[in-house]
Enzyme design. Structure first.
Site, PDB file in Angstrom:
ATOM      1  N   LYS A  93      12.258 -46.498  65.633  1.00  0.00           N
ATOM      2  CA  LYS A  93      12.181 -47.266  66.878  1.00  0.00           C
ATOM      3  C   LYS A  93      12.287 -48.743  66.525  1.00  0.00           C
ATOM      4  O   LYS A  93      11.320 -49.362  66.078  1.00  0.00           O
ATOM      5  CB  LYS A  93      10.872 -47.012  67.630  1.00  0.00           C
ATOM      6  CG  LYS A  93      10.904 -47.673  69.008  1.00  0.00           C
ATOM      7  CD  LYS A  93       9.544 -48.062  69.537  1.00  0.00           C
ATOM      8  CE  LYS A  93       9.137 -49.479  69.284  1.00  0.00           C
ATOM      9  NZ  LYS A  93       9.978 -50.570  69.723  1.00  0.00           N
ATOM     10  N   GLU A 137       2.190 -52.330  57.619  1.00  0.00           N
ATOM     11  CA  GLU A 137       2.419 -53.672  57.065  1.00  0.00           C
ATOM     12  C   GLU A 137       2.164 -54.627  58.218  1.00  0.00           C
ATOM     13  O   GLU A 137       2.997 -54.765  59.112  1.00  0.00           O
ATOM     14  CB  GLU A 137       3.849 -53.731  56.515  1.00  0.00           C
ATOM     15  CG  GLU A 137       4.063 -54.843  55.542  1.00  0.00           C
ATOM     16  CD  GLU A 137       4.603 -56.064  56.223  1.00  0.00           C
ATOM     17  OE1 GLU A 137       3.770 -56.925  56.607  1.00  0.00           O
ATOM     18  OE2 GLU A 137       5.822 -56.161  56.377  1.00  0.00           O
ATOM     19  N   CYS A 142       5.640 -62.347  58.202  1.00  0.00           N
ATOM     20  CA  CYS A 142       4.221 -62.058  57.940  1.00  0.00           C
ATOM     21  C   CYS A 142       3.745 -62.725  56.653  1.00  0.00           C
ATOM     22  O   CYS A 142       2.539 -62.832  56.433  1.00  0.00           O
ATOM     23  CB  CYS A 142       3.993 -60.561  57.807  1.00  0.00           C
ATOM     24  SG  CYS A 142       4.485 -59.666  59.250  1.00  0.00           S
ATOM     25  N   GLU A 149      -2.229 -66.018  62.675  1.00  0.00           N
ATOM     26  CA  GLU A 149      -0.838 -66.352  62.324  1.00  0.00           C
ATOM     27  C   GLU A 149      -0.197 -67.161  63.434  1.00  0.00           C
ATOM     28  O   GLU A 149      -0.171 -66.713  64.586  1.00  0.00           O
ATOM     29  CB  GLU A 149      -0.027 -65.059  62.217  1.00  0.00           C
ATOM     30  CG  GLU A 149       0.018 -64.422  60.879  1.00  0.00           C
ATOM     31  CD  GLU A 149       0.918 -63.187  60.927  1.00  0.00           C
ATOM     32  OE1 GLU A 149       1.698 -63.033  60.006  1.00  0.00           O
ATOM     33  OE2 GLU A 149       0.826 -62.395  61.870  1.00  0.00           O
TER      34      GLU A 149
END
Ligand code: SIN
Length: 518
Positions: free
Chosen positions: A212, A287, A321, A418
């Site tokens: 996906k 992750e 990331c 973040e």
């Protein structure tokens, strides 16, 4: 062209899009027609080797974040299409997993060759739907292809073990076998590489896959899947469904035929996938988000530190990331580093990634821009100062000025979460112990960077950092041959490297008893 409050849809967007196109001499959709192999522009999902529309005929627009142009309308799929994709992966598992390793390896090698020979087309799609500069997109294609090549080779090295037996008439063996059907949920920031990093080891180990891709960047995923078919990867071994994220995700989670979920994305979604996998006890690789510290010590080589932190911060306009989220600078070098760093940031060109010389593209969407603004407002209201940038770019759309903030501390929002944008917060610190404490004072633990010329310090600090990856005097450290993954709330498992394939394998202990001579 001040576009300080651009709405994602509506008149503002159309107006800014027109202005931007004029500015960049580009017509809507013209860029897509620059594909050398036009057949790579797919708009349907791939189920059981067939390209299909969504069952209710719904589509979603894929837009170019640099211009707002609609690039394509792709099938908006949900639960039923996902169920069929799972069935087709399940049905093809027995034949795919029974191929010899070298047969699977050859299919993957063909796929690698095709990705490389279509690298310009794939890079064009990445830039158009994601926004990163074309040169960076070409780098992603090579990076992504390398996972396929690496795991084509690793397929042949899935060794088991023979364990010295405790009894004379027994032989104890360990076999490694594929886990089964894998659901791979991938993000928009690396439209190709995050797919190949998952699908490469999955297929190499004998698993079959339902991918996906992000609804923002399905075109690259579909083109890559088309190349997989061209490479001879059998129908059903690789399926792609996109559209309704929760409909697709829930169906993957609820299916007992799906034995593993592999995901790259936010920590919040990762936690939901973890909870959702409990009922069918799936294997998981996650992750998730980071909060990377980049520590510049007084003894650093300033040129190396500036170059490395620039690369670690501004790759993909700060949207990875592993991007440096906090740049910790020791007091003795703070002024010198801040000046040299800001100068380097000022030289970066912002614009449409298709134009020459651009190193900073747009952010993915308006929400990303709003988040950047919120974080900067929070920091400045608590005492941070803007050294450079600090506002939306005059190009409009989702472009943001590359920004450097000074005097940030670890309590500010920008240091807690973040930012995922082109903002470099500088945090002064006094001692090595302080730096380690600040760096580890977070729930995240993906990547960290240190800049120092001291070998003992580089060992000491690398060992003390609670992170899955550490760059020493390097800002770009990702490679297919090294393990990628985080600790704490940055995730579970490792991708890439010889360890990456273990995530798709189960160990089976076989005890052969009564091995006496007749
Ligand atoms: C990511 O941002 O999730 C991946 C970055 C990388 O592979 O270097």
């Amino acid at each position: 062209m001040a576009m300080h409050r651009v709405a994602l849809h509506g008149r503002h967007l159309l107006a800014s899009s027109r202005l931007l196109r004029r500015h960049m001499s580009m017509e809507p959709q013209a860029a897509v027609t620059r594909l050398k192999e036009s057949g790579l522009l797919k708009t349907q999902g791939l189920v059981g080797g067939k390209w299909i529309d969504s069952y209710d005929g719904k589509t979603i627009e894929v837009t170019n974040p640099a211009t707002g142009d609609v690039l394509a309308n792709v099938a908006c799929m949900s639960g039923q299409e996902t169920s069929d994709a799972i069935s087709s992966a399940y049905n093809s598992f027995s034949s795919w997993s029974k191929l010899t390793a070298s047969e699977r390896s050859k299919f993957l090698r063909n796929w690698y060759d095709l990705i490389i020979s279509h690298k310009e087309d794939l890079a064009l799609l990445i830039t158009l739907e994601q926004g990163k500069p074309l040169k960076e997109a070409l780098g992603e294609v090579t990076y992504g292809a390398n996972f396929i090549e690496f795991f084509a080779e690793e397929a042949k090295r899935i060794y088991g073990d023979i364990i010295p037996s405790t009894l004379a008439d027994r032989r104890l063996l360990v076999l490694k076998q594929p886990v089964g059907v894998v659901g791979a949920i991938t993000p928009w920031n690396f439209p190709l590489a995050m797919i190949t990093r998952k699908v490469g080891p999955a297929l190499a180990s004998g698993c079959t896959v339902v991918v996906k891709p992000s609804e923002y960047t399905p075109l690259t995923a579909l083109a890559a899947a088309d190349l997989a078919l061209q490479a001879g990867i059998p129908p059903g071994a690789l399926n792609v469904v996109m559209g309704n994220a929760s409909g697709i995700g829930d169906t993957l989670l609820q299916s007992s035929q799906v034995r593993k979920i592999t995901f790259t994305g936010s920590t919040a979604v990762g936690k939901k996938l973890m909870a959702g996998s409990a009922n069918t006890v799936k294997k998981l690789s996650l992750e998730l988000g980071g909060n990377a510290p980049c520590i510049v010590f007084d003894d650093a080589d300033i040129d190396v530190a500036v170059k490395g932190s620039l690369a670690a911060k501004f790759r993909n306009s700060g949207q990875t990331c592993v991007c440096a989220n906090r740049i910790l600078v020791q007091e003795g070098i703070y002024e010198k580093f801040a000046n040299a760093f800001a100068k380097a940031v000022q030289n970066m060109q912002v614009g449409n990634g298709l134009a020459e010389g651009i190193s900073q593209g747009p952010l993915i969407n308006e929400a990303a821009l709003t988040k950047v603004e919120k974080f900067i407002n929070d920091a400045t209201s608590k005492g941070a100062n803007i050294i450079l940038g600090g506002k939306r770019h005059s190009l409009g759309m989702t472009f943001y000025e590359p920004t450097v903030l000074g005097n940030v501390n670890n309590k500010m929002l920008i240091a807690r979460e973040e930012v995922f944008g082109p903002v470099a917060p500088l945090l002064p610190f006094k001692t090595e112990e302080d730096a380690i404490h600040i760096a580890n004072d977070t729930n995240a633990g993906l990547a960290a960077y240190i800049f120092t010329t001291s070998i003992p310090r580089s060992w000491r600090v690398s060992e003390a950092l609670e992170y899955g990856l550490v760059g020493v005097n390097e800002g770009l450290i990702s490679t297919e041959v090294a393990p990628f993954g985080g600790v704490k709330q940055s995730g579970l498992g490792r991708e890439g490297s010889k360890y990456g394939i273990d995530e798709f394998l189960e160990l089976k202990y076989v005890c052969m008893g009564n091995m006496k001579e007749a």
